[in-house]
Structures are given as C-alpha cells and as structure tokens.
Design a protein around this motif. Structure first.
Motif, short mmCIF file in Angstrom:
data_model
loop_
_atom_site.label_atom_id
_atom_site.label_comp_id
_atom_site.label_asym_id
_atom_site.label_seq_id
_atom_site.Cartn_x
_atom_site.Cartn_y
_atom_site.Cartn_z
N UNK A 1 -16.71 17.73 -16.62
CA UNK A 1 -15.69 18.44 -15.88
C UNK A 1 -15.49 19.86 -16.41
N UNK A 2 -16.04 20.16 -17.57
CA UNK A 2 -15.99 21.51 -18.12
C UNK A 2 -17.30 22.26 -17.85
N UNK A 3 -18.41 21.69 -18.27
CA UNK A 3 -19.68 22.41 -18.24
C UNK A 3 -20.20 22.67 -16.83
N UNK A 4 -20.10 21.71 -15.95
CA UNK A 4 -20.63 21.90 -14.59
C UNK A 4 -19.90 23.04 -13.88
N UNK A 5 -18.57 23.05 -13.82
CA UNK A 5 -17.90 24.19 -13.16
C UNK A 5 -18.19 25.52 -13.86
N UNK A 6 -18.20 25.52 -15.19
CA UNK A 6 -18.45 26.77 -15.92
C UNK A 6 -19.82 27.34 -15.58
N UNK A 7 -20.82 26.49 -15.58
CA UNK A 7 -22.19 26.96 -15.29
C UNK A 7 -22.34 27.36 -13.83
N UNK A 8 -21.75 26.57 -12.91
CA UNK A 8 -21.83 26.91 -11.49
C UNK A 8 -21.14 28.24 -11.20
N UNK A 9 -19.96 28.44 -11.77
CA UNK A 9 -19.24 29.70 -11.57
C UNK A 9 -20.08 30.86 -12.08
N UNK B 1 -9.13 15.27 -22.91
CA UNK B 1 -9.67 14.23 -22.04
C UNK B 1 -9.22 14.41 -20.59
N UNK B 2 -8.17 15.19 -20.38
CA UNK B 2 -7.64 15.39 -19.03
C UNK B 2 -8.68 16.14 -18.18
N UNK B 3 -9.05 15.51 -17.08
CA UNK B 3 -10.06 16.11 -16.19
C UNK B 3 -9.59 17.45 -15.64
N UNK B 4 -8.32 17.52 -15.27
CA UNK B 4 -7.78 18.75 -14.70
C UNK B 4 -7.82 19.89 -15.71
N UNK B 5 -7.51 19.59 -16.97
CA UNK B 5 -7.56 20.61 -18.02
C UNK B 5 -9.00 21.06 -18.25
N UNK B 6 -9.94 20.14 -18.30
CA UNK B 6 -11.34 20.50 -18.48
C UNK B 6 -11.84 21.34 -17.31
N UNK B 7 -11.44 20.99 -16.11
CA UNK B 7 -11.83 21.75 -14.92
C UNK B 7 -11.27 23.17 -15.00
N UNK B 8 -10.00 23.28 -15.35
CA UNK B 8 -9.37 24.60 -15.49
C UNK B 8 -10.10 25.45 -16.53
N UNK B 9 -10.39 24.86 -17.68
CA UNK B 9 -11.08 25.59 -18.73
C UNK B 9 -12.49 25.98 -18.31
N UNK B 10 -13.15 25.14 -17.52
CA UNK B 10 -14.48 25.47 -17.01
C UNK B 10 -14.46 26.68 -16.10
N UNK B 11 -13.49 26.71 -15.18
CA UNK B 11 -13.36 27.87 -14.29
C UNK B 11 -13.04 29.13 -15.09
N UNK B 12 -12.14 29.02 -16.06
CA UNK B 12 -11.77 30.18 -16.86
C UNK B 12 -12.95 30.70 -17.68
N UNK B 13 -13.67 29.79 -18.33
CA UNK B 13 -14.80 30.20 -19.17
C UNK B 13 -15.93 30.79 -18.33
N UNK B 14 -16.26 30.14 -17.21
CA UNK B 14 -17.32 30.65 -16.34
C UNK B 14 -16.99 32.03 -15.78
N UNK B 15 -15.75 32.20 -15.36
CA UNK B 15 -15.33 33.50 -14.82
C UNK B 15 -15.34 34.59 -15.88
N UNK B 16 -14.80 34.29 -17.04
CA UNK B 16 -14.78 35.28 -18.12
C UNK B 16 -16.19 35.64 -18.56
#
Length: 150
Positions: A2-10, A79-94
């Motif tokens: 939930x972190x790496x996939x959104x970060x890499x896709x973004x 472990x929270x999926x929503x938190x991991x997703x949020x961090x993935x979007x933030x990291x990928x965008x930054x």
C-alpha cells in the motif's frame, strides 16, 4: 504494497507525463484535450511560483521529506492501509518534483486548474491526495479511539 505501489506509480506517471509535455509543447503553449487545458510552464520555485530560483534547495527539502517518510516506515512500520497509501502518494509526488528540480533546475507543470488559478503536475496532485488521505487517516483514528473508550 500500500506504500510502494502508489509511490512508484505516482513517480512513473508524473515523470512520463512531464517527458511528453516537454517533448510536445513549447513553454507557454496551450492545448486542450477535451475539456482539460494543458499549458507548459516551468517553475523554478515552489508552490504558486514563490521563491523563484531556489529549485535545487527545494529538491534537498523534498529528498529529506522522502527520507523522513522512509525512516518513519522502517522504524514505526505503520499497519494502517490508509496511512501507507497517504505516505505513498506523498513520497511519490515529492520524489517526482525533486527529480525535476535536480535534473532541470525547475519543475514542469502543465495541468491548468479549472479555476484558472494555477498550473500543476501529477506529482502536485498526488501530494494533495496524500494530504487528504492523511487527514482521513487521522479522523479514522480519532473515531476509533472514541469508540474504544466507550
């Protein structure tokens, strides 16, 4: 996941879209794709074109931000999926905007807001989505604590 996939896709979507814009539109040129207005703009500053000429300094800040997220994930292992997703979007965008700042000394923007008050890119939108998801995660946590304390 939930972190790496959104970060890499973004990161991939952001960089690919910027490559296409730089290859097909001169700076200042505008095209429409349906109702979506695209205008090629190069921003050597930060949000709202503030602090022009400091792009590489903001690249350092973005890199430190991404490293902070990675450090947090390594040591806190959320472990929270929503938190991991949020961090993935933030990291990928930054990371997407940091790459532009390091390589070009400026960020390629092209997505004109419907209000006409700004020109952004996919990384900027991903950061906005990440912030919204982070706020939603906080709300979920508060509600869960309140329910648990009853």
């Amino acid at each position: 996941m939930f972190f790496y996939v959104p970060a890499i896709l973004v990161l991939l979507i952001d960089q690919l879209s910027k490559i296409i814009i730089r290859a097909t539109l001169a700076v200042g040129d505008t095209i429409y794709i349906g109702s979506i207005k695209l205008t090629h703009y190069e921003n050597a500053g930060m949000a709202f074109s503030l602090f022009q000429g400091y792009a590489r300094l903001f690249a350092v800040v973005a890199i430190l931000f991404v490293l902070g997220i990675l450090y947090f994930r390594m040591h806190e292992a959320p472990v929270a999926k929503l938190l991991n997703l949020a961090l993935g979007f933030l990291a990928g965008g930054a990371a997407g905007n940091a790459i532009d700042r390091i390589v070009f000394g400026r960020v390629t923007d092209f997505l004109v807001s419907r209000s006409g008050n700004g020109i952004l890119n996919f990384a900027d939108h991903a950061i906005n989505v990440g912030i919204v998801l982070l706020v939603l995660h906080g709300i979920v946590q508060v509600v869960a604590r309140r329910r648990g304390s009853r």
